[in-house]
Each structure stands twice: as C-alpha cells, then as structure tokens.
Design an enzyme around this catalytic site. Structure first.
Site, PDB file in Angstrom:
ATOM      1  N   TYR A 303       0.813  -1.218   0.000  1.00 19.45           N
ATOM      2  CA  TYR A 303       0.000   0.000   0.000  1.00 19.45           C
ATOM      3  C   TYR A 303       0.844   1.264   0.000  1.00 19.45           C
ATOM      4  O   TYR A 303       1.684   1.445   0.869  1.00 19.45           O
ATOM      5  CB  TYR A 303      -0.937  -0.004   1.208  1.00 19.45           C
ATOM      6  CG  TYR A 303      -1.692  -1.302   1.322  1.00 19.45           C
ATOM      7  CD1 TYR A 303      -2.431  -1.765   0.233  1.00 19.45           C
ATOM      8  CD2 TYR A 303      -1.625  -2.080   2.457  1.00 19.45           C
ATOM      9  CE1 TYR A 303      -3.098  -2.974   0.302  1.00 19.45           C
ATOM     10  CE2 TYR A 303      -2.295  -3.293   2.527  1.00 19.45           C
ATOM     11  CZ  TYR A 303      -3.021  -3.741   1.443  1.00 19.45           C
ATOM     12  OH  TYR A 303      -3.670  -4.934   1.511  1.00 19.45           O
ATOM     13  N   ASP A 305       0.139   4.618   0.883  1.00 26.45           N
ATOM     14  CA  ASP A 305      -0.964   5.337   1.524  1.00 26.45           C
ATOM     15  C   ASP A 305      -1.002   6.814   1.148  1.00 26.45           C
ATOM     16  O   ASP A 305      -2.030   7.467   1.328  1.00 26.45           O
ATOM     17  CB  ASP A 305      -0.883   5.188   3.045  1.00 26.45           C
ATOM     18  CG  ASP A 305      -1.261   3.773   3.488  1.00 26.45           C
ATOM     19  OD1 ASP A 305      -1.840   3.029   2.674  1.00 26.45           O
ATOM     20  OD2 ASP A 305      -0.976   3.414   4.640  1.00 26.45           O
ATOM     21  N   GLY A 307       0.163   8.267  -2.222  1.00 27.33           N
ATOM     22  CA  GLY A 307      -0.267   8.414  -3.611  1.00 27.33           C
ATOM     23  C   GLY A 307      -1.439   7.541  -4.018  1.00 27.33           C
ATOM     24  O   GLY A 307      -2.134   7.859  -4.983  1.00 27.33           O
ATOM     25  N   TYR A 309      -3.922   6.417  -1.739  1.00 31.03           N
ATOM     26  CA  TYR A 309      -5.113   6.739  -0.931  1.00 31.03           C
ATOM     27  C   TYR A 309      -5.183   8.226  -0.567  1.00 31.03           C
ATOM     28  O   TYR A 309      -6.232   8.839  -0.698  1.00 31.03           O
ATOM     29  CB  TYR A 309      -5.137   5.894   0.342  1.00 31.03           C
ATOM     30  CG  TYR A 309      -5.400   4.410   0.092  1.00 31.03           C
ATOM     31  CD1 TYR A 309      -6.698   3.939  -0.083  1.00 31.03           C
ATOM     32  CD2 TYR A 309      -4.360   3.501   0.024  1.00 31.03           C
ATOM     33  CE1 TYR A 309      -6.953   2.594  -0.298  1.00 31.03           C
ATOM     34  CE2 TYR A 309      -4.604   2.149  -0.200  1.00 31.03           C
ATOM     35  CZ  TYR A 309      -5.900   1.697  -0.362  1.00 31.03           C
ATOM     36  OH  TYR A 309      -6.147   0.374  -0.588  1.00 31.03           O
ATOM     37  N   VAL A 386      -5.956   5.000   7.222  1.00 29.02           N
ATOM     38  CA  VAL A 386      -5.993   4.349   5.912  1.00 29.02           C
ATOM     39  C   VAL A 386      -6.235   2.865   6.176  1.00 29.02           C
ATOM     40  O   VAL A 386      -5.324   2.144   6.588  1.00 29.02           O
ATOM     41  CB  VAL A 386      -4.696   4.575   5.121  1.00 29.02           C
ATOM     42  CG1 VAL A 386      -4.850   4.046   3.694  1.00 29.02           C
ATOM     43  CG2 VAL A 386      -4.327   6.052   5.082  1.00 29.02           C
ATOM     44  N   ASN A 388      -6.867  -0.347   7.961  1.00 28.45           N
ATOM     45  CA  ASN A 388      -6.716  -0.825   9.331  1.00 28.45           C
ATOM     46  C   ASN A 388      -5.753   0.011  10.167  1.00 28.45           C
ATOM     47  O   ASN A 388      -5.789  -0.050  11.385  1.00 28.45           O
ATOM     48  CB  ASN A 388      -6.236  -2.291   9.316  1.00 28.45           C
ATOM     49  CG  ASN A 388      -5.005  -2.472   8.447  1.00 28.45           C
ATOM     50  OD1 ASN A 388      -5.005  -2.112   7.266  1.00 28.45           O
ATOM     51  ND2 ASN A 388      -3.944  -3.002   9.015  1.00 28.45           N
ATOM     52  N   TYR A 389      -4.878   0.776   9.517  1.00 29.04           N
ATOM     53  CA  TYR A 389      -3.861   1.538  10.254  1.00 29.04           C
ATOM     54  C   TYR A 389      -4.230   3.003  10.416  1.00 29.04           C
ATOM     55  O   TYR A 389      -4.913   3.585   9.570  1.00 29.04           O
ATOM     56  CB  TYR A 389      -2.504   1.464   9.539  1.00 29.04           C
ATOM     57  CG  TYR A 389      -1.609   0.377  10.095  1.00 29.04           C
ATOM     58  CD1 TYR A 389      -0.914   0.574  11.289  1.00 29.04           C
ATOM     59  CD2 TYR A 389      -1.471  -0.845   9.458  1.00 29.04           C
ATOM     60  CE1 TYR A 389      -0.101  -0.416  11.812  1.00 29.04           C
ATOM     61  CE2 TYR A 389      -0.655  -1.848   9.977  1.00 29.04           C
ATOM     62  CZ  TYR A 389       0.031  -1.621  11.163  1.00 29.04           C
ATOM     63  OH  TYR A 389       0.824  -2.609  11.676  1.00 29.04           O
ATOM     64  N   TYR A 391      -2.214   6.687  11.243  1.00 31.87           N
ATOM     65  CA  TYR A 391      -0.892   7.306  11.280  1.00 31.87           C
ATOM     66  C   TYR A 391      -1.010   8.742  11.783  1.00 31.87           C
ATOM     67  O   TYR A 391      -1.729   9.547  11.188  1.00 31.87           O
ATOM     68  CB  TYR A 391      -0.276   7.339   9.882  1.00 31.87           C
ATOM     69  CG  TYR A 391      -0.041   5.946   9.306  1.00 31.87           C
ATOM     70  CD1 TYR A 391       1.035   5.178   9.737  1.00 31.87           C
ATOM     71  CD2 TYR A 391      -0.900   5.408   8.351  1.00 31.87           C
ATOM     72  CE1 TYR A 391       1.258   3.908   9.223  1.00 31.87           C
ATOM     73  CE2 TYR A 391      -0.692   4.137   7.832  1.00 31.87           C
ATOM     74  CZ  TYR A 391       0.395   3.389   8.272  1.00 31.87           C
ATOM     75  OH  TYR A 391       0.612   2.134   7.775  1.00 31.87           O
ATOM     76  N   HIS A 439       5.950  -6.988   7.968  1.00 29.55           N
ATOM     77  CA  HIS A 439       5.782  -5.907   6.997  1.00 29.55           C
ATOM     78  C   HIS A 439       6.610  -4.705   7.423  1.00 29.55           C
ATOM     79  O   HIS A 439       7.191  -4.694   8.514  1.00 29.55           O
ATOM     80  CB  HIS A 439       4.300  -5.527   6.880  1.00 29.55           C
ATOM     81  CG  HIS A 439       3.712  -5.056   8.176  1.00 29.55           C
ATOM     82  ND1 HIS A 439       3.246  -5.916   9.140  1.00 29.55           N
ATOM     83  CD2 HIS A 439       3.551  -3.808   8.684  1.00 29.55           C
ATOM     84  CE1 HIS A 439       2.804  -5.232  10.176  1.00 29.55           C
ATOM     85  NE2 HIS A 439       2.983  -3.943   9.933  1.00 29.55           N
TER      86      HIS A 439
END
Ligand code: CO
Length: 658
Positions: A303, A305, A307, A309, A386, A388-389, A391, A439
């Site tokens: 992902y 996140d 560019g 999303y 974004v 599940n996470y 930031y 990850h």
C-alpha cells in the site's frame, strides 16, 4: 472557511467550486468524469517569500480528473480570481489541460463504496461466502485494497482487490476474522467485478477475541489514573493568523494537502530580530507498506498510503481531550469528493504547546548554583486513517532551533487466518488461528531546504577514529570526514550509525562568526530501508524506499517520491527517475528526501489494537546560530529550582518529566 489570505492557503470551498466549474466547462466531451484531486497549485517561491500581509496574489488550482468511460486521466491548471477576493473578481479560466494515458489515479472514497456494492451483489462472491458458512452480509466488511503491479492482475483496468472480513457483532473488530482465500477484483471505472478468486482450502474463521472498545470488551477499565490537567490561563503562547503561525521565535505557514496531508511551509526562526529561512516546504511525500509474506493472499499487498489513498483525503477530524490535550487551536481542511463538491473537515490539524522536560541544566558544585530551564515545544499534528492503520504525524518545533517529525503508528495490524498447527515463517501469531505477516511502514519526507536562502549545498558528515600512526600516538584521536554531494548521482545515501553519519545542509554564501557556512543537520532515522529485493515489484515501485537520503535539484513538479501516479504503476517513477538527470547540486536550490520507517514483526501486544509505535528524525542547527539560541529562556520561577527544592510545584509539574 474564509477567503485565502496567504498565497499558500489551501483552496477555499468557493475556489474549489470555481475551479470545478471551469474544469467541467473545458472537458464537456468526457463521458463519465470524476474528480480525484482539486488542490492549490503552489505559487512560485519568490512570490511567497516576497508576500506581505494584505497584498494581492494570484491563485491557481490543480484539477485532476479521470474519465471513467475510457480510463484516461486529465490534469488541468485553472487560473482563479486573485486574492484577497475583490467584489469584481472574474471567473476561473482553464490555462492548460493535459490528457495522460496509462496511469491510474488514486482510490477515492466513492470507489470503495461502489466496489463494495458490486462485490456484495456478485453471485460468485456470495457462493464463496456460502462455502465458508456465511449467509448474512450485514456483518461483512469489505476492504478495497490497492492491487499493485503484477502480471496476474486483470490487465488494463483500474482495479482494487475487494477483501472480506467478518465482524462477530455490529461493533466488533473485523480484522479478528479475515475470510481467507476469497477476493474479487473490481474495475473502479466500469463497476464490474472482473475476477473472483475463491481458493481452497477453506480456513476456519479465527475464534480470537478482537474487541477493545467497551469496558466489557476489555474486562473492566483500570481505576488508578489520577487526573491531569494542562492549563494555560492566558491562552496558548502562539498566534494564529489564518494559516500562518508565530510561536516564540518560530514563523511558518500550515496547510493540508490531499496527498501529503500536513504541509508546513516557509519555516523561519527570528534570530536577534531577523527572520531567517530554514525550510521552504516540509511534508511527507509518500509512504509504502509492503508485506513480506509470499502467501497468495498477501504477496500483492503493497500500500502506498500517500499516492494511492491520500493522507489528507483520509485525515481525521480531531477531538479535544482525546487526540489533543491542553490549550488547543485547530485548523480545518477542505476536502473534495469525486463529484467535485467541497466540504470542510473540521479540526483537521491540531496545534498546541507541550512541556518537554528540561531544555538545559547545570549544577555548579563549587558555589551550589543550579540553573535549569524547562523546554517547551510547539506541536502541529494530523492523523490519517488508511484502512486498518492510523498514522499520526507530529511536527515539533523547539526553542533551541530544532525541528522534529515523529510519526506515530497505531490501529489494527493486518491479519491472516491460519490453521493452529500450520508452520509460519513470514509472520507472527497473535492467536493460534490468527497471524500477522511481517511488513514495513516506510515514509519519505520531502524537505525543500532554504537555509538562509535557496542556494544550499548538502554534505555528508561522519565522525570516525583516525588511522593509527605518528599523528595518533595514543590511538584515541577522532576526526570528522566531510564529503560534499556534488551531483544527483551521488545523492542517494545510506545511514552509517557506527560513523554517527548525518547530512548537513549548508549555505556556503552565508558565513557565521567563525567563518563557517551556516547550516542545518539532518539527524536521520537509523534503521532498515526497504528489505524487499530492489527487483521485486514493490522494490521497483517504491524505489525511494531503497535509500535513507536522496538529494535533488528543486523542480516544482517533483513532489512525490514514487511519482504522482503510484497506483498500479510498474515502477521506476519518482526519485530514481529524476536523479538520472544528474543535475548539479552545488550552491543551488536543493531538496533533501529522507526515508524512515518501522519494520514490523508483530507482537502479541499489538493485538487487539496496537499501542503507538513511533519513528522520528530531526533537523538541528549546526553553526546556524552563534551560540545556544535558547540561552535566553528564563527560569520557570527564579530562585526556586534549588537542589532538593520543591520549586513550589512549578518545576516539573507541567506534564511529562522524562
Ligand atoms: Co505495522
């Protein structure tokens, strides 16, 4: 939100409407147009630096569109009425319109909704769910996950992989029950479900408890937390004027960008009555979260996140006492939906001061004198969710001229249902039947430096032991080794913790009292960059993540480390492509790009919701000031910070005391 007052102010709702109307007029022939970005086109730097309050300035919008009928992308530049607005202000006019083929715009919130509806109505997908004993769709959550670039993806289409989870109840954590071996590719332009992958074996749904929101979920709340109040009886120590802030010696402009999220611009420090430039623009330029599990449900998860999303597009509206504590001021953001309709995101950016432990201290044992000062920092933050996470991006400004970005990572780890007896090599278990693949979260921060002006040079500085020999008879001699980065081909660098490596951005045309160039040091993150092979799909697409530092010569359209269209991109774009120009970097307008991140082998303690993990870097003055610029910070309460003294509660009662 009122009218623009500064050339860097994000577009207002009225400006968005004007830009969208003009763009629609210029693209009337498009079949099914959708807007993926409407944002300020940054004005030339010289205009921003020369701007004085109240003066008129030009306004331009960048408008990104996609024609869902044929998949082509359009970039328009729209000239808006000058600001501050005049009664007779004219309409918006399209200055340029460019059609681009073969790229994919980011995933928009409207795309998720449409993709989910398409998948839920698809008979193949429903059969897949039934095979797993799921009849009721009401507790299904479907995540719209970017597809990356793989030959096995349906070709030539703008797709996401719709990936299902099952909530145990309406408020339950969906990531406790990933539905394995079932996913569907949805064409986001046509709305078609292009492919359904429904593989064997059927993995039984995890039985883990994943809930954390209520007192019942966690088995009772702890009761030993003493009240803590942060009070500033006279209000905060900063002054906000629109999107401009002044705090003690610091001055800057704050904005929210759909892709970059928080953007800090024209950062200056007032030094002995003179405003000195340090950074022209600081923002996260991209981030990537590659998963290191070759399993067919995971190898493609990469992902971007930023560019793919958008950190601003997915920014939170923040809450007092929860996200931010104390005497808070907020800035709103303007978001634009796929129909081109603007809306205000309230409290998108949080601004506050924090007590920051000690700033400096010395106990003079000879005379029993103790001098200690409390450190205060200004914190400007925003949080993006974004999938599940979550930031959090926290920029701090310190009294000693230092700047820090700390990224806080939280939310729910991405999970994979497994058999209890299955051997796992590429992840960790949080329960016998639930795993979290290894990850990384790699961020790239673009720092458009302006140390006392735009003509800067970057040097790599190591501190090392000298060679043994007659010049080093005792074997303890140290020296610094400085290498000037002269061209872009030499600007791709890695950290060397054993040599205390840092990079110094200097202005060789401005000398300090010692005759040395003034400078700021990038104190880097010391940890792994991208661990995946550079030849892997994500290695090619996230080329920026292969080095801690890149140095480029400023170009106005080079803003995003993986290029402007990372979604489904085959790779090579952004920094690796730009440095092929091998531009000269001496005494010129340089941009430094720093990659930092968290390499995440998940712990049981990261479940059911992950406590904040953090990663940071700093910019610190080096020869920029003639002495400690915070030497003039007064004592909290003169005479009351004696050794062993109580200080009447004024020394150390104001928050964190590390
Ligand atoms: Co993680």
């Amino acid at each position: 939100m009122s009218a623009a007052r500064h050339p860097l102010d994000p577009l207002t709702e009225a400006e968005v409407r004007a830009a969208v109307a003009a763009a629609r007029g210029a693209t009337a022939e498009l079949g099914l147009p959708a807007f993926w970005q409407v944002s300020l086109q940054d004005p030339p730097k010289a205009e921003v630096v020369a701007h004085v309050a109240g003066a008129r300035f030009e306004r331009r919008a960048f408008v990104g569109m996609v024609d869902r009928a044929d998949g082509a992308v359009y970039e328009l530049l729209v000239r808006l009425a000058d600001a501050p607005a005049e009664a007779s202000a004219g309409g918006a006019t399209v200055e340029s319109c460019r059609r681009i083929e073969g790229v994919q715009p980011p995933i928009l919130p409207e795309d998720y909704t449409a993709a989910i509806a398409a998948v839920e109505a698809d008979e193949r997908f429903r059969i897949g769910l039934r095979r797993r004993g799921i009849e009721d769709l009401s507790l299904i959550q479907i995540d719209a996950l970017t597809a990356g670039h793989f030959p096995q993806n349906p070709e030539g289409r703008r797709i996401i992989w719709a990936t299902p989870y099952l909530r145990q109840g309406p408020g339950s954590n969906p990531y406790a029950r990933p539905i394995e071996h079932l996913r569907a590719a949805v064409d986001l332009n046509s709305g078609e479900v292009v492919e359904v992958i429904d593989d064997d074996p059927v993995v039984p749904l995890s039985t883990v408890d994943g809930d954390y929101a209520t007192e019942a979920d966690v088995g009772g709340w702890r009761t030993d937390i003493a009240p803590l109040e942060i009070v500033q009886p006279d209000g905060p120590g900063f002054r906000l004027d629109g999107n401009e802030i002044a705090w003690q010696r610091w001055r800057m402009h704050i904005g929210l960008h759909p892709v970059d999220g928080l953007v800090l611009s024209h950062i200056r420090y007032e030094d002995e009555g003179v405003e000195r430039q340090i950074v022209y623009r600081a923002a996260v330029s991209e981030m990537v979260v590659p998963y290191g599990d070759p399993h067919k449900g995971f190898y493609w998860r990469t992902y971007f996140d930023g560019g793919e999303y958008g950190l601003g597009r997915n920014a939170n509206s923040l809450t007092l006492g929860c996200d931010c504590l104390g005497e808070i001021r907020y800035l709103d953001g303007v978001q634009v939906d796929a129909a081109g309709e603007p809306s205000v995101l309230t409290n998108a950016i949080c601004i506050h001061e924090e007590d920051d432990s000690i700033l400096w201290k010395h106990t003079d044992p000879g005379i029993g004198d103790v001098q200690v000062r409390r450190s205060r920092r200004l914190v400007i933050s925003s949080i993006a969710t974004v999938g599940n996470y979550d930031y959090g991006f926290y920029w701090s400004f310190f009294q000693d001229g230092s700047i820090e970005l700390e990224v806080k990572l939280t939310g729910i780890v991405l999970t994979r249902g497994v058999f209890p007896d299955q051997e796992l090599r590429h992840g960790e278990r949080v329960a016998p039947d639930l795993a979290a693949p290894h990850h990384q979260h790699l961020f790239n921060v673009r720092l458009d430096m302006a140390v006392d002006g735009f003509e800067n040079t970057v040097e790599e500085v190591d501190l090392v032991a000298c060679e043994a020999g007659p010049d080093n008879p005792w074997g303890q001699a140290l020296e610094t080794r400085v290498e000037t980065i002269e061209r872009e081909s030499a600007g791709k660098r890695s950290v060397e913790p054993a040599a205390n490596r840092s990079w110094r951005i200097v202005n060789r045309g401005v000398r300090n009292h010692l005759g040395e160039p003034v400078g700021y040091r990038l104190v880097p993150f010391n940890g792994p960059t991208l661990l995946a092979s550079p030849d892997s799909s994500v290695g090619r697409r996230a080329g920026f993540a292969g080095a801690h530092l890149w140095v480029t010569r400023y170009a106005p359209d080079e803003l995003h480390a993986a290029g402007d269209y990372p979604n489904q991109h085959p790779g090579g774009a952004g920094l690796p492509e730009w440095i092929e120009q091998d531009r000269d970097l001496l005494d010129t307008d340089v941009v430094v790009w720093h990659t930092l991140g968290v390499s995440h082998a998940v712990r049981p303690e990261d479940w059911p919701i992950m406590p904040v993990d953090r990663v940071a870097f700093m910019l610190r003055p080096v020869g920029f000031f003639r002495r400690n610029p915070a030497v003039d910070v007064p004592p909290s309460e003169p005479g009351h910070c004696r050794a062993g003294g109580e200080g009447r509660g004024h020394c150390g009662s104001l928050g964190s005391d590390e």
